[in-house]
Design a protein around this motif. Structure first.
Motif, PDB file in Angstrom:
ATOM      1  N   ARG B  30       0.791  -1.234   0.080  1.00  0.00           N
ATOM      2  CA  ARG B  30      -0.007  -0.124  -0.063  1.00  0.00           C
ATOM      3  C   ARG B  30       0.902   1.308   0.142  1.00  0.00           C
ATOM      4  O   ARG B  30       0.760   2.247  -0.904  1.00  0.00           O
ATOM      5  N   ARG B  31       1.936   1.352   0.992  1.00  0.00           N
ATOM      6  CA  ARG B  31       2.785   2.379   0.776  1.00  0.00           C
ATOM      7  C   ARG B  31       3.482   2.773  -0.433  1.00  0.00           C
ATOM      8  O   ARG B  31       3.661   3.803  -0.806  1.00  0.00           O
ATOM      9  N   VAL B  34       0.871   4.338  -2.770  1.00  0.00           N
ATOM     10  CA  VAL B  34       0.745   5.415  -2.416  1.00  0.00           C
ATOM     11  C   VAL B  34       1.789   6.607  -2.742  1.00  0.00           C
ATOM     12  O   VAL B  34       1.665   7.578  -3.301  1.00  0.00           O
ATOM     13  N   ARG B  39      -1.893   8.131  -5.349  1.00  0.00           N
ATOM     14  CA  ARG B  39      -3.366   7.937  -4.981  1.00  0.00           C
ATOM     15  C   ARG B  39      -3.464   7.459  -3.626  1.00  0.00           C
ATOM     16  O   ARG B  39      -2.667   7.075  -2.988  1.00  0.00           O
ATOM     17  N   ASP B  40      -4.780   7.808  -3.180  1.00  0.00           N
ATOM     18  CA  ASP B  40      -5.191   7.343  -1.686  1.00  0.00           C
ATOM     19  C   ASP B  40      -5.804   5.724  -1.912  1.00  0.00           C
ATOM     20  O   ASP B  40      -6.900   5.584  -2.519  1.00  0.00           O
TER      21      ASP B  40
END
Lengths: 137, 108
Positions: B30-31, B34, B39-40
């Motif tokens: 995820r990190r 991002v 993007r969130d």
């Protein structure tokens, strides 16, 4: 969004919510997500954590359903929801017919829809949750 | 068997796995997404995609003990498989062929 006050230990509420999420999600994914979120929780706001939990709680089961896995428990949940809706509506009619009618006493459509959605949602949650518990057992 | 067809987010997740190597667990993926895509991205979206890619045989996962901060929960690490690498290469090839000779009319 990072908390402006810096890292803080996860509280009992956070632990309880993440335990519930772990129970709710499929085995292997639920513990990984709950662990990741617990690890990250001190660095983020409660709002960020709440959004992540809500997103995972909906998205992961739906993704499994779309891929054809876990379709049976969710279909059973939908069936149970339908039965609850019909039975609930019938019971509501019985209640209404048992009390003296007065002007404006009839329940509005919005109220009945809200009750039906609550009952159906509860049935789906119970069905999915019990299927999760039986698979873990 | 022809390479699997990838969605855009699936492709991004597979590329993140390649970038992260042995450290590719859900929150790290995820990190990476991002940081590199601005993007969130939610952790639920990442795990739902990793779960689907594993089902397709494009990734595999292994479980390792995590730090105490995880409350005793293990970390699940993901690897891209050979089929996953072929799917990435095929997506890259298709995209290149679609873009070949196109003028999108955008400066820069």
């Amino acid at each position: 969004m990072t908390s402006p006050v810096g890292p803080r230990p996860a509280g009992q509420g956070t632990l309880a919510v993440l335990a519930l999420l772990e129970w709710w999600l499929p085995e292997g994914v639920g513990d990984a997500i709950a662990g990741d979120l617990l690890e990250e929780a001190p660095s983020h706001s409660r709002w960020w954590l709440a959004r992540q939990v809500a997103d995972a709680a909906v998205r992961v089961p739906l993704a499994r359903l779309r891929s054809g896995r876990h379709a049976i428990p969710l279909l059973l949940g939908a069936l149970a929801a339908g039965i609850v809706l019909v039975a609930g509506d019938a019971a509501w009619h019985v209640v209404l017919s048992a009390v003296p009618r007065r002007a404006g006493h009839e329940a509005g459509l919005g109220w009945r829809c809200a009750m039906a959605v609550l009952a159906g949602g509860a049935a789906s949650v119970v069905s999915w949750g019990s299927s999760r518990s039986s698979r873990r057992a | 068997m022809p390479p699997a067809v990838l969605g855009e987010f699936e492709l991004l997740v597979l590329l993140a796995l390649v970038r992260l190597g042995d450290d590719a667990y859900g929150m790290a993926v995820r990190r990476e997404l991002v940081d590199r895509t601005d993007r969130d991205v939610s952790v639920g979206a990442v795990y739902a995609t990793l779960d689907r890619l594993e089902e397709k045989g494009l990734t595999r996962s292994r479980v390792h003990d995590g730090p105490a901060a995880r409350g005793g929960r293990a970390r699940r690490f993901y690897d891209i498989t050979a089929a996953g690498r072929r799917a990435v290469r095929e997506s890259q090839r298709v995209l290149a062929r679609m873009l070949d000779g196109l003028d999108l009319g955008i400066a820069g």
